[in-house]
Write an enzyme that holds these catalytic residues in place. Sequence first.
Site, PDB file in Angstrom:
ATOM      1  N   LYS A 287       0.783  -1.321   0.065  1.00 38.25           N
ATOM      2  CA  LYS A 287      -0.080  -0.141  -0.130  1.00 38.25           C
ATOM      3  C   LYS A 287       0.761   1.351  -0.187  1.00 38.25           C
ATOM      4  O   LYS A 287       2.030   1.000   0.194  1.00 38.25           O
ATOM      5  CB  LYS A 287      -0.959   0.059   1.271  1.00 38.25           C
ATOM      6  CG  LYS A 287      -1.880  -0.839   1.381  1.00 38.25           C
ATOM      7  CD  LYS A 287      -2.705  -0.881   2.814  1.00 38.25           C
ATOM      8  CE  LYS A 287      -3.795  -1.863   2.712  1.00 38.25           C
ATOM      9  NZ  LYS A 287      -5.037  -1.553   1.834  1.00 38.25           N
ATOM     10  N   ARG A 361     -10.216 -11.707   1.949  1.00 38.03           N
ATOM     11  CA  ARG A 361     -10.936 -12.827   1.323  1.00 38.03           C
ATOM     12  C   ARG A 361     -10.099 -14.033   1.234  1.00 38.03           C
ATOM     13  O   ARG A 361     -10.788 -15.247   1.490  1.00 38.03           O
ATOM     14  CB  ARG A 361     -11.482 -12.362   0.105  1.00 38.03           C
ATOM     15  CG  ARG A 361     -10.374 -12.091  -0.918  1.00 38.03           C
ATOM     16  CD  ARG A 361     -10.802 -11.323  -2.128  1.00 38.03           C
ATOM     17  NE  ARG A 361     -10.825  -9.805  -1.905  1.00 38.03           N
ATOM     18  CZ  ARG A 361     -11.191  -8.962  -2.571  1.00 38.03           C
ATOM     19  NH1 ARG A 361     -11.448  -9.286  -3.962  1.00 38.03           N
ATOM     20  NH2 ARG A 361     -11.168  -7.606  -2.220  1.00 38.03           N
TER      21      ARG A 361
END
Length: 518
Positions: A287, A361
């Site tokens: 990020k 996920r």
Amino acid sequence: MPGKPVEVVAQQGDLTTVTSDLVVVDAFEGVESFGGVTKAVDEASGGALSRILAAGDFKGKFKESVMVHPAQGGAKRVLLAGLGPVDKLTLDKVRRVSAVVARRARDLGAREAHVALLGVGGAGLAPRDVAEAMAEGALLGLYKFDAYKGVKKQEKTDERPQLARIVLLDKRATSARQAAEGAQVGSVIAQATNQCRDWAQWSGDDAAPSLYGDRVVALAREHGLKATVLDKREMEGLGMGGVLAVARGSVREPRFCVLDHHPRGAKHTVVLVGKGITFDSGGISIKPAEGMENMRMDKSGASAVMAAVVAAKRLKLPLRVVALAPFTDNLPSGSAYKPGDVVTTMSGKTIEVVNTDAEGRVILSDALHYAGRYDPAAIVELSTLTGGCIVAVGHHAIAGMGNSEPLLDALREAGSAVHERIWPLPFFDEYGEMVKSQVADVKNSAGRIASSVTAGKFLEHFVGDHPWVHLDIASTAYHEGATPRFNEEYCPEKSTGVGVRLLVRWMRDFKAPKKAKA
Ligand code: BES
Ligand code: MN
Ligand code: ZN
């Protein structure tokens, strides 16, 4: 050392005669003269409140307040709090005013405050519900995360008298008894929410997956629950390839935590699943630096489900409630999982890793599959899953989706009742096409468009036919700075503890939804 926690109780008693550092009464907007307990307290204190009203210095607007120091009676101070228009009063407004009042009491250095049941006379709210909302509002509003403040600062605040107790008083025996129950329930729920806030907030060394394992075990001991904490080796034994893949980037080993409230005779089981990323750097798909520190909150879902089980136990809910949470860092390193990798999950399904920052996920694939072993009547999963959720709904709603409309409806109703509102995103089959992979059963990223929905579609692969709802709480779990946030009176900056009150409300009203598919 942090001070002792404040206690909120309700009792039968008379606000006109009580000896108190602070007495609090209420009035609606536009009243011309006071009624009920406000009138009685005004008279007992020599009419100071009605003089303020006559002078036009108090209008009764929502959250407005004035304070007087009466020359007679047992109250050192009397605070008159405005509730807004009588026909617009809701339990959430009661919660918010209660938070304002509690903070005021603390800031004044009152040791004990005695407060009327806000809005009970006039607005037709039940004493039980009002007391519950007031206890919640007060304890949530008083919350501060100061675990990392230096010793000096803590000593300074300790010099003042500490607020120890808020007593809700009502003259009538029946209302007081109902209020006592409500205050107790509200306190339990607020304490669970504040626990969630702490868990979500911890950083650095305190946020090691192994420590969360220890904390889950400690909770089980404290509350008489059953905990199971799987370490890396045990997870390898079960083939939890999703969690293990994400965990490979960190020297800190993952944990898979189970906290189980299993009351005798329970007819239904609900499984609560939470994302427990102890720090999300993005991994190899790293990020940008700006704001990355906030990614310590990526364990908010896990923190919420663990707290919800504690509340279920303390409220003696007649339902089996199992919380599942994988805890792991998501970091880049020479051993980290990489874009292009294919991961085999516990279910046997394979995942093509397109972006290592879509790690939530990947770990949830194993947790959702694991949930199936309980044959649950419902699976509710909470995750700070996508930045796209914030883009879609801002900070005032949780995004909801899943395979069971009745379950989503029930959760939405619970969310509205506690002001943690859920709004559905579209969840058509067509979105599922977007996570199809050329090389594996499913891929973990479909890019930016509809990213919250495709994340949900990914998760659906691992749920089986159990009724399931995915709540993306990326929008509501954390707030900072000037961004608009919901319920700021009782939601502090940073971790909000969202999800706990919603889940508890839903479990209290639980009705088993039908199976998703026949
Ligand atoms: N934990 C983040 C989602 C997030 C972002 C939560 C901002 C709270 C605030 C999640 O793991 C993530 O990085 N999601 C990616 C997915 C993308 C790579 C498909 C996102 O939403 O950008
Ligand atoms: Mn991520
Ligand atoms: Zn994440």
